[in-house]
Design a protein around this motif. Structure first.
Motif, mmCIF file in Angstrom:
data_model
loop_
_atom_site.group_PDB
_atom_site.id
_atom_site.type_symbol
_atom_site.label_atom_id
_atom_site.label_comp_id
_atom_site.label_asym_id
_atom_site.label_seq_id
_atom_site.Cartn_x
_atom_site.Cartn_y
_atom_site.Cartn_z
ATOM 1 N N ALA A 80 45.514 -77.053 -100.012
ATOM 2 C CA ALA A 80 44.817 -78.350 -99.676
ATOM 3 C C ALA A 80 43.472 -77.973 -99.292
ATOM 4 C CB ALA A 80 45.787 -79.001 -98.819
ATOM 5 N N GLU A 113 41.876 -82.800 -98.412
ATOM 6 C CA GLU A 113 42.773 -83.568 -98.572
ATOM 7 C C GLU A 113 43.447 -84.583 -97.802
ATOM 8 O OE1 GLU A 113 43.232 -83.854 -101.778
ATOM 9 O OE2 GLU A 113 42.886 -81.872 -102.629
ATOM 10 N N ILE A 134 47.289 -85.748 -97.966
ATOM 11 C CA ILE A 134 48.350 -84.886 -97.711
ATOM 12 C C ILE A 134 49.610 -85.296 -97.054
ATOM 13 C CG2 ILE A 134 47.030 -84.638 -95.434
ATOM 14 C CD1 ILE A 134 48.729 -81.721 -97.779
ATOM 15 N N LYS A 157 51.767 -86.295 -99.647
ATOM 16 C CA LYS A 157 52.403 -84.991 -100.487
ATOM 17 C C LYS A 157 53.396 -84.431 -99.388
ATOM 18 C CE LYS A 157 52.475 -81.519 -103.040
ATOM 19 N NZ LYS A 157 53.260 -81.704 -104.330
ATOM 20 N N SER A 195 39.017 -76.360 -94.854
ATOM 21 C CA SER A 195 39.028 -77.952 -94.569
ATOM 22 C C SER A 195 38.181 -78.279 -93.341
ATOM 23 C CB SER A 195 40.626 -78.440 -94.495
ATOM 24 O OG SER A 195 41.114 -78.417 -95.783
ATOM 25 N N THR A 223 42.547 -82.695 -92.702
ATOM 26 C CA THR A 223 43.840 -82.231 -93.292
ATOM 27 C C THR A 223 44.588 -81.256 -92.307
ATOM 28 O OG1 THR A 223 42.652 -82.284 -95.534
ATOM 29 C CG2 THR A 223 44.699 -80.906 -95.076
ATOM 30 N N ASP A 281 49.552 -78.168 -105.415
ATOM 31 C CA ASP A 281 48.178 -78.949 -105.109
ATOM 32 C C ASP A 281 48.842 -79.963 -103.897
ATOM 33 O OD1 ASP A 281 46.587 -76.956 -106.262
ATOM 34 O OD2 ASP A 281 46.574 -78.337 -108.160
ATOM 35 N N ALA A 282 47.676 -80.867 -103.374
ATOM 36 C CA ALA A 282 48.004 -81.803 -102.368
ATOM 37 C C ALA A 282 48.028 -83.058 -103.156
ATOM 38 C CB ALA A 282 46.799 -81.972 -101.435
ATOM 39 N N ASN A 283 47.302 -83.104 -104.388
ATOM 40 C CA ASN A 283 47.338 -84.597 -105.049
ATOM 41 C C ASN A 283 48.352 -84.751 -106.004
ATOM 42 O OD1 ASN A 283 46.316 -82.613 -107.043
ATOM 43 N ND2 ASN A 283 44.340 -83.528 -107.060
ATOM 44 N N ARG A 343 36.427 -80.456 -104.320
ATOM 45 C CA ARG A 343 37.429 -81.609 -104.546
ATOM 46 C C ARG A 343 36.972 -82.691 -105.642
ATOM 47 N NH1 ARG A 343 39.419 -86.277 -102.887
ATOM 48 N NH2 ARG A 343 41.681 -86.394 -102.588
ATOM 49 N N GLN A 349 37.571 -86.074 -107.164
ATOM 50 C CA GLN A 349 38.211 -87.539 -106.698
ATOM 51 C C GLN A 349 38.912 -87.926 -107.940
ATOM 52 O OE1 GLN A 349 37.632 -89.054 -104.120
ATOM 53 N NE2 GLN A 349 38.871 -90.816 -104.179
ATOM 54 N N ASP A 373 43.328 -92.497 -105.204
ATOM 55 C CA ASP A 373 43.724 -91.232 -104.630
ATOM 56 C C ASP A 373 44.349 -91.674 -103.526
ATOM 57 O OD1 ASP A 373 43.466 -88.676 -104.964
ATOM 58 O OD2 ASP A 373 41.619 -88.609 -104.129
#
Length: 411
Positions: free
Chosen positions: A51, A54, A58, A61, A84, A88, A131-133, A391, A393, A397
């Motif tokens: 991450a 994020e 996050i 997630k 980060s 995050t 991943d975080a997304n 990162r 978009q 999101d």
């Protein structure tokens, strides 16, 4: 000469997109399907989430991860948030009382470096990279670990699914991943996949402890780790029931940037092929070259086909027919290429609506993808590629935990 170059380029494109899948399917059907043995006990799992900045997603997630259908006492959730500079790390720290661990340092060294630095904190026998997304279906971890009942399986890739409702770009991206899913199914039946999906990939912890070349930090994590497993003589297989859902990039430009970075990293891996390819297995080397190495070279074949076709029109061959691209075939082929690129241009100016519009958007998707490959090649050749990822978009999101995405992930 123009005709030979043209058909060589066309054959390269056709083999990459269609010829390899067809040959793969034939070979896979000659090999009887072997079901995996039943798993006696569920292994301990570390869900390692990479991450970078994020903060918008996050928390959702982690809530999705905590809700997975897997025994909590056998699941560790670990977030690698190196570099980060938003909230995050603080958000992840807020989940500490629910057993979520954090690996963090302010310096950035790239995704692969963050994963490798977090590994000493991993306690599971199986490490699942995410991943975080992206969101997992409730049964994702159970489906991912099931193939490990076979002691020859070293890694398992889940299925990447694009959330519905993101327009023509999302539909085209979703169609692409269905195509990739089919190839992975055939590769698994033949023996091993040639890659994995980085947002839902499980690896035996013991294999990650083995020495890796220093160049690993410059490569895409999913592709390198798959090669790392294959080189050690283990299989990489595909578990289509382990589903990861995410939204497409917010724009064509963002998607192109994401793909360009991935392609540049793939060229780095190609450069160090002598270190990473499983040379003891010629069948696998053929699969890797066909599936992973030729794809980034397709735009060069497209350019070559166009140049050769133009040359055949400017200086038409006196004879040779279709094979020699003599008149009128030189004009016909050029017209077909012009039509394809015109459709790509129209599709790129606006996202068409309706079923026909979505079909017409496919040329734009293919051209944009290959344009990204050219950018990635340029960055690699000029030394402008980097292991640091920017990162990108994603659409909606902030609403990735919405009911529609979650219902799709469980559908």
């Amino acid at each position: 000469m123009s005709g030979r170059l043209f058909w060589f380029c066309v054959a390269t494109i056709a083999y990459t997109y269609a010829g390899y899948p067809v040959l793969l399917t034939v070979l896979a059907r000659l090999r009887p399907a072997r079901p995996f043995p039943p798993l006696a006990d569920l292994p301990t799992v570390t869900l390692l989430i990479a991450a970078y900045n994020e903060q918008n997603v996050i928390a959702a997630k982690l809530e999705n991860s905590l809700a997975l259908d897997y025994p909590r006492e056998r699941l560790q959730i670990l977030v690698a948030a190196d570099g980060s500079n938003d909230a995050t790390p603080e958000i992840v720290a807020g989940f500490a009382d629910q057993g979520v661990d954090l690996s963090y340092r302010p310096e950035r060294a790239g995704k692969m470096a963050a994963i490798l630095r977090a590994l000493p904190q991993a306690r599971g026998d199986i490490v699942v990279l995410s991943d975080a997304n992206n969101f997992y279906s409730a049964n994702a971890l159970r489906a991912l670990v099931a193939p490990f009942a076979d002691p020859h399986v070293g890694a398992v890739s889940g299925a990447k699914v694009i959330a519905r409702g993101d327009g023509a770009l999302g539909d085209s991206e979703g169609l692409y991943w269905k195509y990739e899913s089919y190839i992975k199914c055939q590769e698994t039946r033949l023996g091993s996949c040639t890659g994995a999906v980085g947002e839902i990939m499980a690896v035996r912890r013991s294999l990650l402890d083995r020495p890796m070349p220093p160049e690993a930090r410059l490569m895409a994590d999913d592709l390198f780790l798959a090669m790392h497993v294959l080189k050690q003589g283990y299989r990489v297989v595909y578990a289509p029931d382990a589903r990861s859902v995410e939204r497409v990039s917010s724009s064509t430009r963002d998607e192109r940037e994401r793909r360009a970075r991935i392609v540049a990293q793939r060229f780095v891996m190609m450069r160090f092929s002598h270190k990473v390819l499983p040379w003891s297995n010629p069948l696998l080397v053929w699969q890797i070259v066909s599936h992973k190495y030729l794809r980034p070279l397709v735009p060069l074949a497209m350019i070559g086909a166009l140049i050769a076709n133009l040359a055949a029109v400017v200086r038409p061959a006196a004879h040779g027919g279709l094979a020699g691209l003599a008149h009128p075939f030189n004009v016909i082929m050029l017209a077909l290429q012009a039509l394809f690129y015109a459709l790509a241009w129209l599709g790129g100016r606006s996202e068409p609506r309706g079923r026909l519009g979505k079909v017409l958007y496919i040329p734009a998707f293919l051209v944009n993808g290959n344009r990204a490959a050219l950018i990635g090649l340029y960055r690699f050749l000029t030394g402008r590629h980097t292991s640091l990822w920017r990162r990108v978009q994603r659409r909606d999101d902030e609403r990735q935990a919405s009911a529609d995405v979650m219902s799709q992930s469980n559908g």
